[in-house]
Scaffold this active site. Sequence first.
Site, PDB file in Angstrom:
ATOM      1  N   LYS A 199       0.846  -1.206   0.000  1.00 33.70           N
ATOM      2  CA  LYS A 199       0.000   0.000   0.000  1.00 33.70           C
ATOM      3  C   LYS A 199       0.881   1.256   0.000  1.00 33.70           C
ATOM      4  O   LYS A 199       0.667   2.169  -0.790  1.00 33.70           O
ATOM      5  CB  LYS A 199      -0.885   0.005   1.256  1.00 33.70           C
ATOM      6  CG  LYS A 199      -1.509   1.344   1.542  1.00 33.70           C
ATOM      7  CD  LYS A 199      -2.412   1.316   2.752  1.00 33.70           C
ATOM      8  CE  LYS A 199      -1.744   1.683   4.053  1.00 33.70           C
ATOM      9  NZ  LYS A 199      -1.387   3.096   4.208  1.00 33.70           N
ATOM     10  N   ASN A 200       1.888   1.268   0.881  1.00 33.77           N
ATOM     11  CA  ASN A 200       2.678   2.483   1.029  1.00 33.77           C
ATOM     12  C   ASN A 200       3.635   2.729  -0.134  1.00 33.77           C
ATOM     13  O   ASN A 200       4.214   3.812  -0.243  1.00 33.77           O
ATOM     14  CB  ASN A 200       3.449   2.463   2.354  1.00 33.77           C
ATOM     15  CG  ASN A 200       2.525   2.706   3.537  1.00 33.77           C
ATOM     16  OD1 ASN A 200       1.341   2.977   3.357  1.00 33.77           O
ATOM     17  ND2 ASN A 200       3.065   2.600   4.742  1.00 33.77           N
ATOM     18  N   CYS A 219      -4.581  13.114  13.062  1.00 31.70           N
ATOM     19  CA  CYS A 219      -5.242  11.818  12.961  1.00 31.70           C
ATOM     20  C   CYS A 219      -5.039  11.103  14.282  1.00 31.70           C
ATOM     21  O   CYS A 219      -4.412  11.644  15.195  1.00 31.70           O
ATOM     22  CB  CYS A 219      -4.718  11.011  11.786  1.00 31.70           C
ATOM     23  SG  CYS A 219      -3.085  10.384  12.041  1.00 31.70           S
ATOM     24  N   ARG A 226       0.841  15.008  13.160  1.00 34.15           N
ATOM     25  CA  ARG A 226       1.338  14.770  11.808  1.00 34.15           C
ATOM     26  C   ARG A 226       1.350  15.999  10.892  1.00 34.15           C
ATOM     27  O   ARG A 226       0.601  16.084   9.928  1.00 34.15           O
ATOM     28  CB  ARG A 226       0.545  13.628  11.167  1.00 34.15           C
ATOM     29  CG  ARG A 226       0.719  12.342  11.929  1.00 34.15           C
ATOM     30  CD  ARG A 226       0.002  11.191  11.304  1.00 34.15           C
ATOM     31  NE  ARG A 226       0.742  10.590  10.215  1.00 34.15           N
ATOM     32  CZ  ARG A 226       0.352   9.472   9.617  1.00 34.15           C
ATOM     33  NH1 ARG A 226      -0.751   8.879   9.966  1.00 34.15           N
ATOM     34  NH2 ARG A 226       1.065   8.964   8.641  1.00 34.15           N
ATOM     35  N   ASP A 252       4.857   0.956  12.163  1.00 39.71           N
ATOM     36  CA  ASP A 252       3.656   0.285  11.663  1.00 39.71           C
ATOM     37  C   ASP A 252       3.538  -1.170  12.135  1.00 39.71           C
ATOM     38  O   ASP A 252       2.542  -1.831  11.845  1.00 39.71           O
ATOM     39  CB  ASP A 252       3.630   0.319  10.119  1.00 39.71           C
ATOM     40  CG  ASP A 252       3.228   1.691   9.595  1.00 39.71           C
ATOM     41  OD1 ASP A 252       2.829   2.544  10.405  1.00 39.71           O
ATOM     42  OD2 ASP A 252       3.296   1.901   8.369  1.00 39.71           O
ATOM     43  N   ARG A 272      -8.581  -0.162   4.824  1.00 42.03           N
ATOM     44  CA  ARG A 272      -7.647   0.788   4.233  1.00 42.03           C
ATOM     45  C   ARG A 272      -6.327   0.109   3.891  1.00 42.03           C
ATOM     46  O   ARG A 272      -5.631   0.555   2.972  1.00 42.03           O
ATOM     47  CB  ARG A 272      -7.373   1.937   5.208  1.00 42.03           C
ATOM     48  CG  ARG A 272      -8.585   2.778   5.506  1.00 42.03           C
ATOM     49  CD  ARG A 272      -8.200   3.993   6.284  1.00 42.03           C
ATOM     50  NE  ARG A 272      -6.997   4.568   5.696  1.00 42.03           N
ATOM     51  CZ  ARG A 272      -6.123   5.317   6.345  1.00 42.03           C
ATOM     52  NH1 ARG A 272      -6.307   5.600   7.601  1.00 42.03           N
ATOM     53  NH2 ARG A 272      -5.062   5.796   5.721  1.00 42.03           N
TER      54      ARG A 272
HETATM   55  C1  UD1 Z   1       4.483   6.962   6.287  1.00 40.03           C
HETATM   56  C2  UD1 Z   1       3.599   5.757   6.140  1.00 40.03           C
HETATM   57  C3  UD1 Z   1       3.062   5.318   7.500  1.00 40.03           C
HETATM   58  C4  UD1 Z   1       4.207   5.133   8.499  1.00 40.03           C
HETATM   59  C5  UD1 Z   1       5.123   6.356   8.528  1.00 40.03           C
HETATM   60  C6  UD1 Z   1       6.373   6.153   9.376  1.00 40.03           C
HETATM   61  C7  UD1 Z   1       2.685   5.993   3.917  1.00 40.03           C
HETATM   62  C8  UD1 Z   1       1.507   6.272   3.053  1.00 40.03           C
HETATM   63  N1  UD1 Z   1       2.517   6.068   5.248  1.00 40.03           N
HETATM   64  O1  UD1 Z   1       3.668   8.028   6.785  1.00 40.03           O
HETATM   65  O2  UD1 Z   1       2.351   4.098   7.331  1.00 40.03           O
HETATM   66  O3  UD1 Z   1       3.683   4.928   9.788  1.00 40.03           O
HETATM   67  O4  UD1 Z   1       5.555   6.675   7.180  1.00 40.03           O
HETATM   68  O5  UD1 Z   1       7.057   5.032   8.966  1.00 40.03           O
HETATM   69  O6  UD1 Z   1       3.754   5.683   3.425  1.00 40.03           O
HETATM   70  N2  UD1 Z   1       6.653  14.819  10.442  1.00 40.03           N
HETATM   71  C9  UD1 Z   1       6.810  16.152  10.729  1.00 40.03           C
HETATM   72  N3  UD1 Z   1       6.723  17.046   9.694  1.00 40.03           N
HETATM   73  C10 UD1 Z   1       6.509  16.652   8.402  1.00 40.03           C
HETATM   74  C11 UD1 Z   1       6.358  15.276   8.134  1.00 40.03           C
HETATM   75  C12 UD1 Z   1       6.440  14.375   9.182  1.00 40.03           C
HETATM   76  O7  UD1 Z   1       7.003  16.553  11.873  1.00 40.03           O
HETATM   77  O8  UD1 Z   1       6.452  17.504   7.502  1.00 40.03           O
HETATM   78  C13 UD1 Z   1       6.699  13.839  11.570  1.00 40.03           C
HETATM   79  C14 UD1 Z   1       5.344  13.139  11.758  1.00 40.03           C
HETATM   80  O9  UD1 Z   1       4.469  13.898  12.546  1.00 40.03           O
HETATM   81  C15 UD1 Z   1       5.756  11.849  12.430  1.00 40.03           C
HETATM   82  C16 UD1 Z   1       7.129  11.554  11.788  1.00 40.03           C
HETATM   83  O10 UD1 Z   1       7.569  12.787  11.231  1.00 40.03           O
HETATM   84  O11 UD1 Z   1       5.902  12.034  13.799  1.00 40.03           O
HETATM   85  C17 UD1 Z   1       7.091  10.483  10.717  1.00 40.03           C
HETATM   86  O12 UD1 Z   1       6.229  10.863   9.684  1.00 40.03           O
HETATM   87  P1  UD1 Z   1       6.445  10.449   8.175  1.00 40.03           P
HETATM   88  O13 UD1 Z   1       7.682   9.624   8.034  1.00 40.03           O
HETATM   89  O14 UD1 Z   1       6.318  11.665   7.334  1.00 40.03           O
HETATM   90  O15 UD1 Z   1       5.189   9.522   7.942  1.00 40.03           O
HETATM   91  P2  UD1 Z   1       4.185   9.520   6.725  1.00 40.03           P
HETATM   92  O16 UD1 Z   1       4.909   9.740   5.451  1.00 40.03           O
HETATM   93  O17 UD1 Z   1       3.028  10.395   7.052  1.00 40.03           O
END
Ligand code: UD1
Length: 417
Positions: free
Chosen positions: A22-23, A116, A121, A304, A396
Amino acid sequence: MERIIITGGERLKGRVGISGSKNAALPIMAATLLTNGVTTLSNIPRLKDVTTMARVLRTLGAKVEFRERELKIDTTNVDRFLAPYNLVKTMRASFLVFGPLLAKLGRARVSLPGGCAIGSRPVDLHLRGFKELGAEVSMGGGYTQVKRDGLIGAEIYLDFPSVGATENLMMAATLAKGKTTIENAAKEPEIVDLANFLNKMGARIKGAGTDTIRTIGVKELKGTDYSIISDRIEAGTYIIASAITKGDIILEGAKIDHLESLVTKLHEAGVEIKDEEGAIKVKARRRIKAVDVKTMPYPGFPTDMQAQFMALMSITPGMSMITETVFENRFMHVSELLRMGADIKIEGSRAVIKGIRSLSGAPVMATDLRASAALILAGLVAEGKTEISRIYHLDRGYERIVEKLSNLGAKIERVTV
Ligand code: UD1
């Protein structure tokens, strides 16, 4: 309303096919916006999130057709740049269209994803990176918008190796003028899959899977055919299903290299896991030991898999400690596991688990995708019946989970109440 009902106590046995990731599928679908052409993606999992991303692409003007496990996406007529709130709020990954739209159309207006269940996030790292690429980012009415004809390559340092920010910026950089370097980039296998896909479309990306990703911008990308990698989190969940039920499962199509930290921890706990000609064999005959884990960006232990691992530790004799460092609020499953009799205490970002002999079935509520999986795993070993509500979270991210688990011998059904 639909529910999943499980009668615990069956040892799982047999073979299970692991679906496409999915990711990996979601960013790759978003990346098709970078071209004006037709792309065919295979090994696509049939999941709610994939359907949501298809809706987002259609809203932008793409033609998207599903054929079994294939997805044909024609982006020839993409001329809209607005990803609305009603779609983005249902799936944060919709924000991944931001980079491709900006790079391709020079404009993007995408609803801010908001919080969420697992934390606030934010998307600040994405936006800071777009600014480095020369875009003017502004906010208003709950939307982030950006305008820039022609991005310019830049050196970007991510304060945290965010998966989404790395993907969004890597996609935007493919069409930027000159060289872009992303330092402290995320290294997840899904990043490598996206880079491989972009390179197949004609991009010039090097270093995906390491801390530093270097991209040299090209004038255009072309539609292509591509097969998505298998889902390491789905695979990890079935590995734990085997371990928790003292089962004997063979996972087909799973890649053990993507699961190193989980496999190492499970070996330490005493679970037998072997890679046999592209299939993973999991046996858990011996007594399992309690072990500690700490979630970290890849190649560390995946956040995850944290909830599912906790379900296993909750019935493993001894004390274990699970530390969550990636998300701020990812222990929502704990209160539901407590309702099944687990002994877990939360101290800030740590959960201390005292393994008990057995869980007891109870009505529980799913709070997010991986928490739902943890409740299913707990239900597989609990005494009596477990009834899980709010199972739309599962749809999902887990393809046909009820069917796959019942084929392995679980007593599980999906009912409408
Ligand atoms: C992706 C995955 C999700 C997984 C996560 C971490 C997908 C669709 N989803 O989510 O399943 O749990 O990686 O492995 O691939 N953060 C910030 N600022 C930003 C972006 C992120 O502070 O601009 C923080 C987030 O709040 C969180 C951490 O960084 O605490 C990790 O987030 P991120 O790696 O971006 O996760 P996703 O890409 O949302």
